[in-house]
Design an enzyme around this catalytic site. Sequence first.
Site, PDB file in Angstrom:
ATOM      1  N   ASP A  55      50.514  38.027  39.646  1.00  0.00           N
ATOM      2  CA  ASP A  55      50.486  39.212  40.509  1.00  0.00           C
ATOM      3  C   ASP A  55      51.610  40.206  40.199  1.00  0.00           C
ATOM      4  OD1 ASP A  55      49.249  36.898  41.655  1.00  0.00           O
ATOM      5  OD2 ASP A  55      49.068  37.946  43.558  1.00  0.00           O
TER       6      ASP A  55
ATOM      7  N   GLU B 277      46.541  43.314  42.451  1.00  0.00           N
ATOM      8  CA  GLU B 277      46.299  43.687  43.845  1.00  0.00           C
ATOM      9  C   GLU B 277      47.557  44.023  44.639  1.00  0.00           C
ATOM     10  OE1 GLU B 277      45.377  41.344  46.990  1.00  0.00           O
ATOM     11  OE2 GLU B 277      47.233  40.251  46.664  1.00  0.00           O
ATOM     12  N   ASN B 278      48.742  43.787  44.045  1.00  0.00           N
ATOM     13  CA  ASN B 278      49.991  44.121  44.732  1.00  0.00           C
ATOM     14  C   ASN B 278      50.784  45.216  44.033  1.00  0.00           C
ATOM     15  OD1 ASN B 278      50.211  40.668  45.327  1.00  0.00           O
ATOM     16  ND2 ASN B 278      50.068  42.150  46.985  1.00  0.00           N
TER      17      ASN B 278
ATOM     18  N   ASN C  66      43.190  39.842  48.304  1.00  0.00           N
ATOM     19  CA  ASN C  66      43.060  40.210  49.715  1.00  0.00           C
ATOM     20  C   ASN C  66      43.517  41.636  50.008  1.00  0.00           C
ATOM     21  OD1 ASN C  66      45.648  38.855  49.074  1.00  0.00           O
ATOM     22  ND2 ASN C  66      46.191  39.362  51.188  1.00  0.00           N
ATOM     23  N   HIS C  67      44.264  42.254  49.087  1.00  0.00           N
ATOM     24  CA  HIS C  67      44.692  43.645  49.282  1.00  0.00           C
ATOM     25  C   HIS C  67      43.853  44.625  48.458  1.00  0.00           C
ATOM     26  CE1 HIS C  67      48.000  42.409  51.724  1.00  0.00           C
ATOM     27  NE2 HIS C  67      48.675  41.828  50.749  1.00  0.00           N
TER      28      HIS C  67
ATOM     29  N   HIS D  87      42.183  33.531  44.031  1.00  0.00           N
ATOM     30  CA  HIS D  87      43.251  34.161  44.805  1.00  0.00           C
ATOM     31  C   HIS D  87      43.268  33.517  46.190  1.00  0.00           C
ATOM     32  CE1 HIS D  87      46.059  37.561  44.973  1.00  0.00           C
ATOM     33  NE2 HIS D  87      45.713  37.692  46.242  1.00  0.00           N
TER      34      HIS D  87
ATOM     35  N   HIS E  47      52.488  33.784  44.615  1.00  0.00           N
ATOM     36  CA  HIS E  47      53.613  34.409  43.912  1.00  0.00           C
ATOM     37  C   HIS E  47      54.686  33.435  43.432  1.00  0.00           C
ATOM     38  CE1 HIS E  47      52.856  38.593  45.966  1.00  0.00           C
ATOM     39  NE2 HIS E  47      51.755  38.055  45.441  1.00  0.00           N
TER      40      HIS E  47
END
Length: 256
Positions: free
Chosen positions: A8, A39-40, A67-68, A150, A177
């Site tokens: 990530d 996604e982050n 999820n983001h 994820h 992470h």
Amino acid sequence: MKILAIGDLIGEIGLKKAREVVEKIKKEEVIDFIIVNGENVAEGMGITKKNFDGILSMGANVVTMGNHTWAKKEIFTFINHEKLIRPANYPEGVPGKGYVICKCKNKKIAVVNLIGRTEMGILTENPFIIGKELVEKLKEEVDIVIVDFHAEASAEKIAMGNYLDGLATIVYGTHTHVQTADDRILPEGTAYITDIGMTGPKNSVIGMDISASLKRFVTTLPERYKLATGECMFNGCIFEIDDEDCRVEKIRRLYL
């Protein structure tokens, strides 16, 4: 064939670190294919077109999400890009796609994105049912199937690895992470690791500012998360695949 999966990316600072490191890795390791979880990358939540273009410019073949995915509304303008995938077990009708098929060194590679349900707070379909159906289908069409799962719970990720053992070529986890030291080849030949880690601020709480994170945990009061700064680390894995039988021969964790 060598496939590099990058953990990530946390904010622009994580993207910058990846860009600095990847070129050297590609040359030294002779990397053929790169997958990045993005996604982050936009201030810790979501992705923008600028971020996405930055990831592609360093040679990424596929960008996965989580999820983001929808945190930045701008994503709806490029969600259908051929190199971008979001979790395949989002409800039917959600924009975007859950997998992509690429060609590399005369091989067809399918990359699948799934999202867990345990402690994720996201309304999704069952990743095990959707994942197995999809991987079984893709196995008939391609040479290599890679799954980025994820998910929050280690148990859910380990269960998925075993559930897809012998079907997927590689199953690796993202989202928590923190790189795990359980990389291995499962009994039926699938390469597995619970989490490949993150690329972002080293002195942080999974990429976020330490003081803000501590206030939330110590006082239970709401505190807006913000990205940490300073020295960055790079996490990922290199999977070495036999060109004849398309099975993973070696897994090497990267913590730079």
